[in-house]
Design a protein around this motif. Sequence first.
Motif, mmCIF file in Angstrom:
data_model
loop_
_atom_site.group_PDB
_atom_site.id
_atom_site.type_symbol
_atom_site.label_atom_id
_atom_site.label_comp_id
_atom_site.label_asym_id
_atom_site.label_seq_id
_atom_site.Cartn_x
_atom_site.Cartn_y
_atom_site.Cartn_z
ATOM 1 N N UNK A 60 0.811 -1.212 0.000
ATOM 2 C CA UNK A 60 0.000 0.000 0.000
ATOM 3 C C UNK A 60 0.844 1.263 0.000
ATOM 4 N N UNK A 61 1.887 1.270 0.827
ATOM 5 C CA UNK A 61 2.770 2.443 0.870
ATOM 6 C C UNK A 61 3.504 2.579 -0.460
ATOM 7 N N UNK A 62 3.943 1.461 -1.023
ATOM 8 C CA UNK A 62 4.624 1.515 -2.323
ATOM 9 C C UNK A 62 3.688 2.093 -3.379
ATOM 10 N N UNK A 63 2.411 1.703 -3.337
ATOM 11 C CA UNK A 63 1.443 2.237 -4.305
ATOM 12 C C UNK A 63 1.298 3.749 -4.125
ATOM 13 N N UNK A 79 -8.467 7.370 -2.865
ATOM 14 C CA UNK A 79 -9.185 6.868 -4.035
ATOM 15 C C UNK A 79 -8.295 5.949 -4.860
ATOM 16 N N UNK A 80 -7.050 6.325 -5.024
ATOM 17 C CA UNK A 80 -6.114 5.527 -5.802
ATOM 18 C C UNK A 80 -5.843 4.192 -5.121
ATOM 19 N N UNK A 81 -5.664 4.199 -3.793
ATOM 20 C CA UNK A 81 -5.412 2.962 -3.062
ATOM 21 C C UNK A 81 -6.630 2.045 -3.128
ATOM 22 N N UNK A 82 -7.814 2.602 -2.983
ATOM 23 C CA UNK A 82 -9.035 1.796 -3.084
ATOM 24 C C UNK A 82 -9.147 1.155 -4.467
ATOM 25 N N UNK A 83 -8.882 1.938 -5.506
ATOM 26 C CA UNK A 83 -8.961 1.419 -6.872
ATOM 27 C C UNK A 83 -7.933 0.316 -7.097
ATOM 28 N N UNK A 96 0.105 -5.436 -7.000
ATOM 29 C CA UNK A 96 0.472 -6.457 -6.021
ATOM 30 C C UNK A 96 -0.782 -7.107 -5.441
ATOM 31 N N UNK A 97 -0.818 -8.433 -5.421
ATOM 32 C CA UNK A 97 -1.974 -9.151 -4.900
ATOM 33 C C UNK A 97 -2.233 -8.777 -3.445
ATOM 34 N N UNK A 98 -1.185 -8.415 -2.709
ATOM 35 C CA UNK A 98 -1.347 -8.048 -1.297
ATOM 36 C C UNK A 98 -2.273 -6.850 -1.126
ATOM 37 N N UNK A 99 -2.401 -6.015 -2.156
ATOM 38 C CA UNK A 99 -3.295 -4.855 -2.053
ATOM 39 C C UNK A 99 -4.755 -5.268 -1.888
ATOM 40 N N UNK A 100 -5.091 -6.482 -2.276
ATOM 41 C CA UNK A 100 -6.476 -6.959 -2.128
ATOM 42 C C UNK A 100 -6.914 -6.956 -0.671
ATOM 43 N N UNK A 101 -5.976 -7.029 0.268
ATOM 44 C CA UNK A 101 -6.314 -7.037 1.688
ATOM 45 C C UNK A 101 -6.950 -5.725 2.152
ATOM 46 N N UNK A 102 -6.801 -4.665 1.381
ATOM 47 C CA UNK A 102 -7.356 -3.380 1.786
ATOM 48 C C UNK A 102 -8.873 -3.306 1.574
ATOM 49 N N UNK A 114 -5.699 4.083 8.528
ATOM 50 C CA UNK A 114 -5.925 5.464 8.141
ATOM 51 C C UNK A 114 -4.757 5.936 7.297
ATOM 52 N N UNK A 115 -5.041 6.419 6.115
ATOM 53 C CA UNK A 115 -4.019 7.035 5.276
ATOM 54 C C UNK A 115 -4.150 8.536 5.476
ATOM 55 N N UNK A 116 -3.141 9.120 6.078
ATOM 56 C CA UNK A 116 -3.143 10.560 6.280
ATOM 57 C C UNK A 116 -2.470 11.165 5.064
#
Length: 142
Positions: A60-63, A79-83, A96-102, A114-116
Amino acid sequence: TPAHDRKVGLVLYGFPPNVGAVGTAALLNVPRSLDAILHTLQNAGYDAPTGLSGEALVAGVAWLCRPDVINGGAARMITSLEAAARRAQAGDPNVAQALAEFIDEADAFRGNVTVVADAASHEDIGDTLTKEMRTRLDACWG
């Protein structure tokens, strides 16, 4: 101050910048270390994220550090992280498949992270620091 009311930040090393090298360290497993740190914080009573692996947090941070995301501005980061998470959940090989965990079972962004992502000026950041930290910031940023 009770642990659950304290704010704790974790910093991930990322060098060189903007090449996806977030959370890397020679001979260390950063995602597993994050898992251990978050577990320790939870056991100590902190309101630490649950339900996400260290691997997902690094992804997520890399994204969020991608130039196209940064150039979109702070308001677009969530919005970008959700997408990206939805694309990962759908099996897109370009994320990354790991992003699916979000994304949870209801296809909603998990509320325990929380993404500040607020645009802040040098002065705004400096106003939140101790005098010693402000002096060091000013020395670096001028």
